[in-house]
Each structure stands twice: as structure tokens, then as C-alpha cells.
Write a protein that holds these residues in place. Structure first.
Motif, PDB file in Angstrom:
ATOM      1  N   HIS A  68       0.782  -1.092  -0.005  1.00  0.00           N
ATOM      2  CA  HIS A  68      -0.071  -0.149  -0.122  1.00  0.00           C
ATOM      3  C   HIS A  68       0.767   1.170  -0.036  1.00  0.00           C
ATOM      4  O   HIS A  68       2.252   1.175   0.441  1.00  0.00           O
ATOM      5  CB  HIS A  68      -1.077  -0.105   1.252  1.00  0.00           C
ATOM      6  CG  HIS A  68      -0.426   0.172   2.478  1.00  0.00           C
ATOM      7  ND1 HIS A  68       0.484  -1.042   2.975  1.00  0.00           N
ATOM      8  CD2 HIS A  68      -0.326   0.945   3.515  1.00  0.00           C
ATOM      9  CE1 HIS A  68       0.967  -0.574   4.371  1.00  0.00           C
ATOM     10  NE2 HIS A  68       0.288   0.464   4.358  1.00  0.00           N
ATOM     11  N   HIS A  70       1.304   3.864   2.206  1.00  0.00           N
ATOM     12  CA  HIS A  70       1.894   4.597   3.359  1.00  0.00           C
ATOM     13  C   HIS A  70       3.436   4.707   3.255  1.00  0.00           C
ATOM     14  O   HIS A  70       4.231   3.665   2.557  1.00  0.00           O
ATOM     15  CB  HIS A  70       1.764   3.715   4.418  1.00  0.00           C
ATOM     16  CG  HIS A  70       0.240   4.204   4.890  1.00  0.00           C
ATOM     17  ND1 HIS A  70      -0.307   3.377   5.981  1.00  0.00           N
ATOM     18  CD2 HIS A  70      -0.796   4.995   4.489  1.00  0.00           C
ATOM     19  CE1 HIS A  70      -1.537   3.962   6.329  1.00  0.00           C
ATOM     20  NE2 HIS A  70      -1.607   4.808   5.367  1.00  0.00           N
ATOM     21  N   HIS A  73       6.458   2.531   3.485  1.00  0.00           N
ATOM     22  CA  HIS A  73       6.608   1.264   2.607  1.00  0.00           C
ATOM     23  C   HIS A  73       6.833   1.602   1.257  1.00  0.00           C
ATOM     24  O   HIS A  73       7.423   0.806   0.307  1.00  0.00           O
ATOM     25  CB  HIS A  73       5.101   0.565   2.568  1.00  0.00           C
ATOM     26  CG  HIS A  73       4.539   0.018   3.982  1.00  0.00           C
ATOM     27  ND1 HIS A  73       4.514  -1.169   4.052  1.00  0.00           N
ATOM     28  CD2 HIS A  73       4.269   0.896   4.850  1.00  0.00           C
ATOM     29  CE1 HIS A  73       4.169  -1.145   5.437  1.00  0.00           C
ATOM     30  NE2 HIS A  73       3.781  -0.160   5.897  1.00  0.00           N
ATOM     31  N   HIS A 135      -7.395  -1.309   5.830  1.00  0.00           N
ATOM     32  CA  HIS A 135      -6.070  -0.459   6.426  1.00  0.00           C
ATOM     33  C   HIS A 135      -6.085   0.803   5.547  1.00  0.00           C
ATOM     34  O   HIS A 135      -6.245   1.969   6.256  1.00  0.00           O
ATOM     35  CB  HIS A 135      -4.905  -1.272   6.498  1.00  0.00           C
ATOM     36  CG  HIS A 135      -3.735  -0.341   6.859  1.00  0.00           C
ATOM     37  ND1 HIS A 135      -3.613   0.054   8.113  1.00  0.00           N
ATOM     38  CD2 HIS A 135      -2.781   0.148   6.148  1.00  0.00           C
ATOM     39  CE1 HIS A 135      -2.355   0.916   8.281  1.00  0.00           C
ATOM     40  NE2 HIS A 135      -1.845   0.989   6.807  1.00  0.00           N
ATOM     41  N   ASP A 154       0.312  -4.074   5.937  1.00  0.00           N
ATOM     42  CA  ASP A 154      -0.354  -3.497   7.343  1.00  0.00           C
ATOM     43  C   ASP A 154      -1.490  -4.092   7.610  1.00  0.00           C
ATOM     44  O   ASP A 154      -2.215  -3.715   8.675  1.00  0.00           O
ATOM     45  CB  ASP A 154      -0.199  -2.167   7.174  1.00  0.00           C
ATOM     46  CG  ASP A 154       1.254  -1.457   7.479  1.00  0.00           C
ATOM     47  OD1 ASP A 154       2.103  -2.310   7.802  1.00  0.00           O
ATOM     48  OD2 ASP A 154       1.137  -0.299   7.636  1.00  0.00           O
TER      49      ASP A 154
HETATM   50 ZN   LIG Z   1       0.239   1.579   6.615  1.00  0.00          ZN
END
Ligand SMILES: [Zn+2]
Length: 333
Positions: A68, A70, A73, A135, A154
Motif C-alpha cells: 500500500h 504508506h 513502505h 487499512h 499492514d
Molecule cells: Zn500502513
């Protein structure tokens, strides 16, 4: 660390308050290796990646696939493109966030084609991509069914519970992951591997189901309640009152789900009006704070670099004359 025949884990210790353990980046496949997530845009993560790849791996990284968007990451996508010529694969909904942050390389970026897509990594290694929103809207999980290994990003964490954007979608995603055939281990992006995957996913589901039931009980007592009122009645055993806002956030996540499911009605709130002067003052203060933080970070980074560079030379800043050593007696035969 070898997880299964085709999977290696690169564990990077964290010093974040919210993530006290470690972040893990996974490498899947042999000749055409695929990296799951790119780590945070900090030296510690790049050193670890570079060190691992130089020391342990002879493999080329063909692709980086994101669990994802974020930023913990996706921070090194450009760096991985530049140094390893890696292609980048991600969910289309992650793109606007990464563009806004200027984290996407100029070329070599493409999106997953569809839920259930199979990525062929060569040598018989086939990785399935599942869209598992909750998430975040762009969260995906990767499944290596032949080896029973699920990469959860996550969506499932090794030792803590995760933050959820859309609980309705999240519960469906969990049910789907729980029912995967041959699942033996979950590789989360943070914290240790999960060796009792089905039980752990079920525990996540039960935990939320119970909280939802409790919220519904409180609402059933009647009247119109704020999320804060509900939080105070649901979290009766919250010892640390500084966790109240986080608990309220959890309650609101549940309320959004229940609203989406048509199980409750929302009486809209009224936001406080701020005068233009107030707003201007707050914005100026926020800018000032941001500048101080940038300066502090620069000073810290300079000090760190200076300390590293100093390692190459004797500690002349400590000594007028450094101690010397002279042998007593004769030299050995
Ligand atoms: Zn995350």
C-alpha cells in the motif's frame, strides 16, 4: 532470514514509538526477484537493503511491489529504480498519494491489473495479488500458495493491531484471507511472522465483532450519543486517559461501518467557525513550527554525518598529545 524456499525476510529494527519492533521487507523468487515494499525514505532502511543485497543476495531485483502507499513502505521506490533498475508495481489508488509526495520514479511504474492477478516470477514461483482494502483503500496482500506464505502488508501486523480506514471493507478482507487454502505463515510488514495464521485472523475478526456488539449495546440504551460518550462507556477499563482519543478513533471507525451498513443514523455536528485572524494566526504558528523542525532535522543529520566522517581519523579533538605505548623488556623470540 529464509522464510520458505523462495522467500527471504530483511528485518530492519525500528525506533518508532508506534512500531517498537522491526519493519520487514521481503524478497520473493530467485532470478527475477520481487521485493515486497520499499521501506522508509531514511538511511537506516537503505543501508540495510543495500547491505543485505550485496552480502547475501546475488539476485537482481526485477520488481518492487507495494502492499500500500504508506510512506514507511514506499519511501525508496526512486532509489530502487535508480540503483537496481527495478520496475514498480502498485494498486492504482495509491498513485495520487505517491505523486503528491514525489515518491514515484519517472518511469517503470505500472499498476496491478486486477484482483487475483498472478505474478509469474520465473522458476515456477507464482505470486497471487489480492485486493484487501481496509487499512487503506489501496491495500493488497500477496499469496504464494505453493509455499503457504501470505504477505499482509499492514493489513495484519506481527504483534499489534492495525489502524483501519474502512472497517466494513477490512472485515471482508480478513474473512477472505482466513479462508485461503494451504495458508501456513503470514509475513507482516511490521513485527514477527505469524505461525498460527487462521487463529490470528479469526482473533482479529472476533475482537472487532465483540467491540461492535458492545457499541450496539450502548446505542440500544437509547438517546443520541457522541462517539466520545460511547467510547467512555465501551472502554471502561482504559487506565491511561491519554489513550482516550485513540479509543474514540476506534469507536468512530466502527460507527462509520455501521452507518455504511444502514444500521445507524447520524445527526450532523456543527464545526466551530474560526475568524480569518484566528486562522491566519494558527497557520503562521504551524509554519513556524515546521521551519524549526526542518532546521532541527538538518542539524541532527549534519551532526550524524560529521560523527561518521570522523571515524576515519584519529580522535585529535580529544587529545593534545595522544598516549603512546612502549614495550617493557625484550621483544619476543
Ligand atoms: Zn500502513
Amino acid at each position: 532470514m529464509q522464510v520458505s524456499p523462495s522467500v527471504r525476510a530483511i528485518q530492519i529494527p525500528d525506533d518508532h514509538l508506534m512500531r517498537p519492533e522491526f519493519t520487514t521487507i521481503y524478497l520473493v523468487g530467485k532470478d527475477q526477484a520481487l521485493l515486497i515494499d520499499a521501506g522508509e525514505n531514511i538511511d537506516a532502511h537503505r543501508w540495510m537493503l543495500r547491505g543485505y543485497l550485496a552480502a547475501v543476495e546475488r539476485t537482481e531485483i526485477a520488481t518492487v511491489a507495494l502492499s500500500h502507499y504508506h510512506f514507511g513502505h514506499s519511501g525508496n521506490l526512486k532509489w530502487l529504480r535508480e540503483h537496481y533498475r527495478a520496475d514498480v508495481l502498485l494498486h492504482p489508488e495509491g498513485i495520487p498519494f505517491l505523486k503528491a509526495k514525489d515518491f514515484l520514479p519517472a518511469e517503470g511504474v505500472s499498476t496491478f491489473q486486477e484482483d487475483g492477478q498472478v505474478l509469474d516470477l520465473g522458476g515456477g514461483v507464482r505470486l497471487q495479488v489480492f485486493f484487501t482494502p481496509g487499512h487503506t483503500a489501496d491495500s493488497v496482500s500477496f499469496y504464494l500458495e505453493d509455499e503457504g506464505v501470505l504477505f499482509s502488508g499492514d493489513t495484519m501486523l506481527g504483534s499489534s493491531t492495525t489502524v483501519i480506514d474502512d472497517l466494513h471493507a477490512y472485515m471482508r478482507s480478513l474473512e477472505r484471507l482466513r479462508d485461503l487454502p494451504h495458508l501456513t505463515v503470514i509475513c507482516p510488514a511490521h513485527g514477527p511472522l505469524i505461525h498460527d495464521p487462521r487463529e490470528r485472523i479469526q482473533a482479529y475478526i472476533d475482537h472487532r465483532t465483540q467491540r461492535e456488539r458492545r457499541i450496539l449495546e450502548v446505542l440500544a440504551e437509547g438517546g443520541e450519543l457522541t462517539s466520545w460518550d460511547i467510547m467512555l462507556r465501551v472502554y471502561t477499563d482504559l487506565r491511561d486517559t491519554r489513550l482516550r482519543r485513540a479509543a474514540d478513533g476506534n469507536v468512530r471507525t466502527h460507527l462509520r461501518k455501521l452507518e455504511k451498513e444502514g444500521r445507524l443514523q447520524v445527526v450532523p455536528g456543527v464545526k466551530k467557525e474560526k475568524s480569518p485572524e484566528e486562522q491566519e494566526r494558527e497557520e503562521a504558528e504551524a509554519r513556524r513550527q515546521a521551519e524549526v523542525l526542518v532546521q532541527a532535522r538538518e542539524a541532527e543529520e549534519q551532526a550524524r554525518r560529521a560523527a561518521l566522517a570522523a571515524q576515519e581519523n584519529p580522535p585529535v579533538d580529544e587529545w593534545e598529545v595522544m598516549p603512546r605505548y612502549r614495550l617493557v623488556g625484550a621483544a619476543p623470540e
